[in-house]
Design an enzyme around this catalytic site. Structure first.
Site: not given
Length: 148
Positions: A49-51
Site C-alpha cells: 500500500g505504500h505506494f
C-alpha cells in the site's frame, strides 16, 4: 560476518515479523555505538500500500528500524540486560533519500546521553553511504515490576 544474527536479535528485543526491521548487527560497542543492516525487499508487507507502482519504505518504519537498533545497543549494556527499551521521543527527524526495495539500509546509532532509566541516541539510516534519515531518539527502560 555479523556480530549478532537474526535469532540473537530476537533474543534481545521483543519485535517479530512483520515488525522486526533488522537482519543483523554488523558492529557493536556496548554503551557507545552500533551498526545494523536491514535488507529492504519487495516482499515487505508495507509495499502493498505504500505506494502501488512506486514502492517506498515509509519514513516511520525507517525510524522504527533505528529505534530497534537503538534498543539492541541499550539492552546490550549490563545495566539493562533482560529488560525492554521503549521509544520515548523522536527529535530532529529528517528524511533525505527515498528507500526502495533492493536497498540495503545501514543503521548507525550512537549513544549521546544516558541517565538512570533514560537516554538519548543519535541515529542515521544510510543507503550506499548516503543519509536517508537522521534523528535523535529518547529511550526509556522502565522497571519491569512497574506498569507504564
Amino acid at each position: 560476518m555479523s556480530v549478532l544474527d537474526a535469532a540473537e536479535i530476537m533474543d534481545l528485543i521483543p519485535n517479530r515479523y512483520p515488525i522486526l526491521f533488522m537482519d543483523k548487527v554488523d558492529e557493536l560497542n556496548p554503551g557507545e555505538s552500533i551498526v545494523c543492516t536491514k535488507n529492504v525487499t519487495i516482499n515487505e508487507e508495507f509495499f502493498q500500500g505504500h505506494f502501488p507502482g512506486n514502492p517506498v519504505m515509509p519514513g516511520v518504519l525507517i525510524i522504527e528500524s533505528l529505534a530497534q537498533a537503538a534498543s539492541i545497543l541499550i539492552l546490550k549494556t549490563e545495566k539493562y540486560q533482560g529488560k525492554t527499551a521503549y521509544l520515548g521521543a523522536i527529535d530532529s527527524a529528517k528524511f533525505r533519500k527515498v528507500v526502495r526495495p533492493g536497498d540495503v539500509l545501514k543503521l548507525h546509532v550512537t549513544m549521546e546521553k544516558q541517565r538512570d532509566n533514560m537516554g538519548k541516541v543519535k541515529c542515521e539510516a544510510k543507503v550506499e553511504d548516503k543519509v536517508a534519515c537522521s534523528a535523535e531518539l529518547t529511550f526509556i527502560v522502565p522497571d519491569p515490576k512497574k506498569k507504564i
